[in-house]
Motif scaffolding. Structure first.
Motif, PDB file in Angstrom:
ATOM      1  N   UNK A 260       0.827  -1.286  -0.167  1.00 24.10           N
ATOM      2  CA  UNK A 260       0.168   0.110  -0.060  1.00 24.10           C
ATOM      3  C   UNK A 260       0.914   1.245   0.045  1.00 24.10           C
ATOM      4  N   UNK A 261       2.067   1.323   0.830  1.00 22.39           N
ATOM      5  CA  UNK A 261       2.846   2.552   0.831  1.00 22.39           C
ATOM      6  C   UNK A 261       3.548   2.531  -0.379  1.00 22.39           C
ATOM      7  N   UNK A 262       3.766   1.539  -1.299  1.00 22.51           N
ATOM      8  CA  UNK A 262       4.695   1.573  -2.542  1.00 22.51           C
ATOM      9  C   UNK A 262       3.426   2.071  -3.863  1.00 22.51           C
ATOM     10  N   UNK A 263       2.188   1.769  -3.622  1.00 17.34           N
ATOM     11  CA  UNK A 263       1.100   2.082  -4.499  1.00 17.34           C
ATOM     12  C   UNK A 263       0.946   3.585  -4.065  1.00 17.34           C
ATOM     13  N   UNK A 264       0.882   4.155  -2.898  1.00 18.11           N
ATOM     14  CA  UNK A 264       0.567   5.454  -2.480  1.00 18.11           C
ATOM     15  C   UNK A 264       1.828   6.469  -3.384  1.00 18.11           C
ATOM     16  N   UNK A 265       2.833   5.907  -3.094  1.00 19.38           N
ATOM     17  CA  UNK A 265       4.009   6.617  -3.888  1.00 19.38           C
ATOM     18  C   UNK A 265       3.599   6.847  -5.302  1.00 19.38           C
ATOM     19  N   UNK A 266       3.033   5.697  -5.886  1.00 22.06           N
ATOM     20  CA  UNK A 266       2.683   6.064  -7.249  1.00 22.06           C
ATOM     21  C   UNK A 266       1.623   6.926  -7.614  1.00 22.06           C
ATOM     22  N   UNK A 267       0.733   7.404  -6.232  1.00 23.07           N
ATOM     23  CA  UNK A 267      -0.121   8.854  -6.491  1.00 23.07           C
ATOM     24  C   UNK A 267       0.832   9.934  -6.666  1.00 23.07           C
ATOM     25  N   UNK A 268       2.083  10.025  -6.638  1.00 24.90           N
ATOM     26  CA  UNK A 268       2.819  11.334  -6.841  1.00 24.90           C
ATOM     27  C   UNK A 268       2.613  11.581  -8.235  1.00 24.90           C
ATOM     28  N   UNK A 269       2.000  11.106  -9.345  1.00 26.77           N
ATOM     29  CA  UNK A 269       1.817  11.607 -10.767  1.00 26.77           C
ATOM     30  C   UNK A 269       0.337  12.136 -10.562  1.00 26.77           C
ATOM     31  N   UNK A 412       4.854   4.405 -12.209  1.00 24.00           N
ATOM     32  CA  UNK A 412       4.968   3.222 -12.642  1.00 24.00           C
ATOM     33  C   UNK A 412       5.544   2.159 -12.070  1.00 24.00           C
ATOM     34  N   UNK A 413       6.830   2.683 -12.119  1.00 29.07           N
ATOM     35  CA  UNK A 413       7.638   1.501 -11.106  1.00 29.07           C
ATOM     36  C   UNK A 413       7.132   1.197  -9.889  1.00 29.07           C
ATOM     37  N   UNK A 414       6.913   2.219  -9.022  1.00 29.54           N
ATOM     38  CA  UNK A 414       6.204   1.911  -7.828  1.00 29.54           C
ATOM     39  C   UNK A 414       5.067   1.072  -7.798  1.00 29.54           C
ATOM     40  N   UNK A 416       4.045  -1.058  -9.958  1.00 27.43           N
ATOM     41  CA  UNK A 416       4.267  -2.530 -10.293  1.00 27.43           C
ATOM     42  C   UNK A 416       5.006  -3.185  -9.123  1.00 27.43           C
ATOM     43  N   UNK A 417       5.841  -2.555  -8.354  1.00 23.66           N
ATOM     44  CA  UNK A 417       6.437  -3.093  -7.153  1.00 23.66           C
ATOM     45  C   UNK A 417       5.491  -3.668  -6.111  1.00 23.66           C
ATOM     46  N   UNK A 418       4.353  -2.597  -6.064  1.00 25.92           N
ATOM     47  CA  UNK A 418       3.004  -3.042  -5.303  1.00 25.92           C
ATOM     48  C   UNK A 418       2.400  -4.166  -5.817  1.00 25.92           C
ATOM     49  N   UNK A 419       2.166  -4.172  -6.888  1.00 26.61           N
ATOM     50  CA  UNK A 419       1.410  -5.551  -7.605  1.00 26.61           C
ATOM     51  C   UNK A 419       2.396  -6.690  -6.965  1.00 26.61           C
ATOM     52  N   UNK A 420       3.625  -6.789  -7.368  1.00 27.61           N
ATOM     53  CA  UNK A 420       4.684  -7.888  -6.965  1.00 27.61           C
ATOM     54  C   UNK A 420       4.401  -8.250  -5.427  1.00 27.61           C
ATOM     55  N   UNK A 421       4.285  -7.212  -4.590  1.00 25.80           N
ATOM     56  CA  UNK A 421       4.183  -7.459  -3.224  1.00 25.80           C
ATOM     57  C   UNK A 421       3.010  -8.118  -2.801  1.00 25.80           C
ATOM     58  N   UNK A 422       1.865  -7.701  -3.560  1.00 25.46           N
ATOM     59  CA  UNK A 422       0.526  -8.240  -3.330  1.00 25.46           C
ATOM     60  C   UNK A 422       0.159  -9.682  -3.613  1.00 25.46           C
ATOM     61  N   UNK A 423       1.088 -10.061  -4.740  1.00 29.07           N
ATOM     62  CA  UNK A 423       1.099 -11.036  -5.509  1.00 29.07           C
ATOM     63  C   UNK A 423       1.493 -12.305  -4.359  1.00 29.07           C
TER      64      UNK A 423
END
Length: 438
Positions: A260-269, A412-414, A416-423
């Motif tokens: 969730x923290x990584x995906x939240x960083x994705x909201x920077x855009x 986008x990188x952040x 994708x890392x979030x997806x890998x973690x939830x997987x």
């Protein structure tokens, strides 16, 4: 020894009776509580979506400052406020049998900040209006962080886990449908015509009115007394010290925390979507309305799908699918250079971002025990909001010195890392002993 066994058996029997009574009350009051939450969402979320949509607030701040860093600072202040208050919000309620009084208090304080933002936009201009916007957005975030915890705890008590997806999907669909129309009209007729002398101020005042009507619907909620709470109020610093142990206990919750923290960083855009599109198309009031409509309407329609998936397959799958869609739409935005392409990209961004919000806010409700829930929500909220505070500042810095595309690729990188973690997370609903009607 026999006395101890008898005492333990008696306690277990009492707990079983209390649990049956609790769940009977939840089921008995479910239609009433479902309807109250639905009505709150239809109007309350409409106003909040006007505030959270990546159009009106970023465009207003940019119009005041003509600075990308100022946009990042204002949005960062909002999420920093949310990060600072989530754990404090948990300490206010985790010892309470009922939380409705706190829900009301925090909810009205949150709405007061929207009212103050609207008034400041009407009566101030230039630098003073910008300073006021940052202050009121920070306070809006501060009370919003608390509301996120207390409202989710309330929902976990009155709406069974197998019914939440349907409620959230329907609530977000109806609320988003209204919000989409209001956003379009706000862009076309309030901002476009500079209604009442300031179109942005008029839009914020409309958001205040809608959210105020929405919270009144919660007066119909019948909240059961909690089965188990902490024995006494917690000290804030003590609860902060408990966080590392909470993360060690459950590896899957820890993965969710990081994801969730990584995906939240994705909201920077997110605040820069509209500014990037503005490089290629004119951001008139009508165009703002089109983009707001595309973003919010796609969020609205997709929420029915996300809710259905959540009830049948869990929030883990919602997280994976929605963040994947969000990534795809970000790539389309980077490649776009015309209004039709941008509108399609905004549709994907709205649907993906909306699904991520649904999953990130509700997945956490399936971890831990009921008395642990306030802190589990608060800890994951704090990490998310802190990253969402840093994200716009990071995005503003990159936009100032480089280009919007650099922000989008980094986000986008952040994601994708979030997806890998939830997987790697095992769905909590499949664990042995999950309480489905928590």
């Amino acid at each position: 020894m026999n006395q101890r066994l008898q005492s333990a058996a008696h306690c277990a029997e009492e707990l079983s009776v209390a649990e049956r009574a609790y769940h009977c009350q939840v089921q008995r009051d479910l239609p009433r509580n479902f309807g109250a939450h639905l009505a709150h969402g239809m109007l309350g979320l409409t106003g909040f979506r006007l505030m959270h949509a990546p159009t009106f607030v970023p465009a207003y701040v940019f119009a005041l400052s003509e600075s990308k860093m100022a946009v990042g600072l204002a949005l960062g202040a909002q999420f920093l406020g949310m990060a600072l208050s989530s754990i404090w919000g948990a300490t206010l309620i985790e010892h309470r049998d009922r939380v409705m009084r706190v829900v009301y208090s925090v909810g009205w304080l949150m709405r007061l900040q929207i009212f103050c933002l609207a008034i400041s936009a009407f009566v101030l201009s230039g630098q003073w209006a910008l300073i006021a916007a940052c202050i009121f957005l920070a306070l809006f975030g501060f009370f919003g962080g608390m509301q996120g915890v207390v409202f989710n705890v309330l929902m976990s008590k009155v709406i069974p886990v197998t019914q939440r997806g349907r409620l959230i999907g329907l609530r977000n669909f109806l609320g988003g449908l209204i919000a989409s129309g209001v956003a379009y009209l706000g862009g076309e007729y309030l901002v476009g015509t500079n209604a009442f002398g300031n179109g942005y101020a008029s839009t914020f005042m409309l958001a205040f009115i809608l959210t105020s009507i929405g919270i009144s619907a919660l007066s119909f909620v019948r909240e059961p007394q909690a089965l188990k709470v902490r024995a006494k109020p917690s000290r804030f610093m003590q609860r902060l010290a408990d966080i590392p142990a909470m993360l060690r206990v459950d590896p899957d919750y820890r993965r969710f925390f990081y994801a969730r923290a990584l995906a939240a960083l994705g909201t920077s855009a997110v605040p820069f979507y509209i500014l990037y599109a503005g490089k290629y198309v004119s951001l008139s009031g009508a165009t703002l309305g089109y983009f707001s409509l595309a973003f919010l309407l796609s969020q609205t329609v997709s929420n029915l799908v996300w809710g259905k998936i959540a009830d049948t397959s869990g929030y883990r799958r919602v997280f994976l699918l929605s963040v994947g869609l969000w990534c795809t739409a970000t790539a389309l935005l980077i490649a776009g250079a015309s209004l039709p392409v941008f509108l399609v990209a905004f549709c994907g961004l709205g649907a993906g971002f909306g699904g991520y919000q649904v999953a990130s806010q509700n997945f956490v409700l399936e971890f831990g025990k009921p008395d642990e829930l306030p802190m589990l929500i608060a800890v994951s909220d704090t990490a998310s909001h802190l990253m969402m505070a840093l994200g716009p500042l990071l995005g503003g810095l990159i936009a100032t010195h480089y280009d919007y595309r650099h922000i989008f690729w980094l986000a986008l990188v952040f994601k994708l890392l979030a997806v890998a973690m939830v997987w790697r997370i095992e769905d909590p609903r499949r664990r042995q002993g999950l309480r489905r009607a928590r």
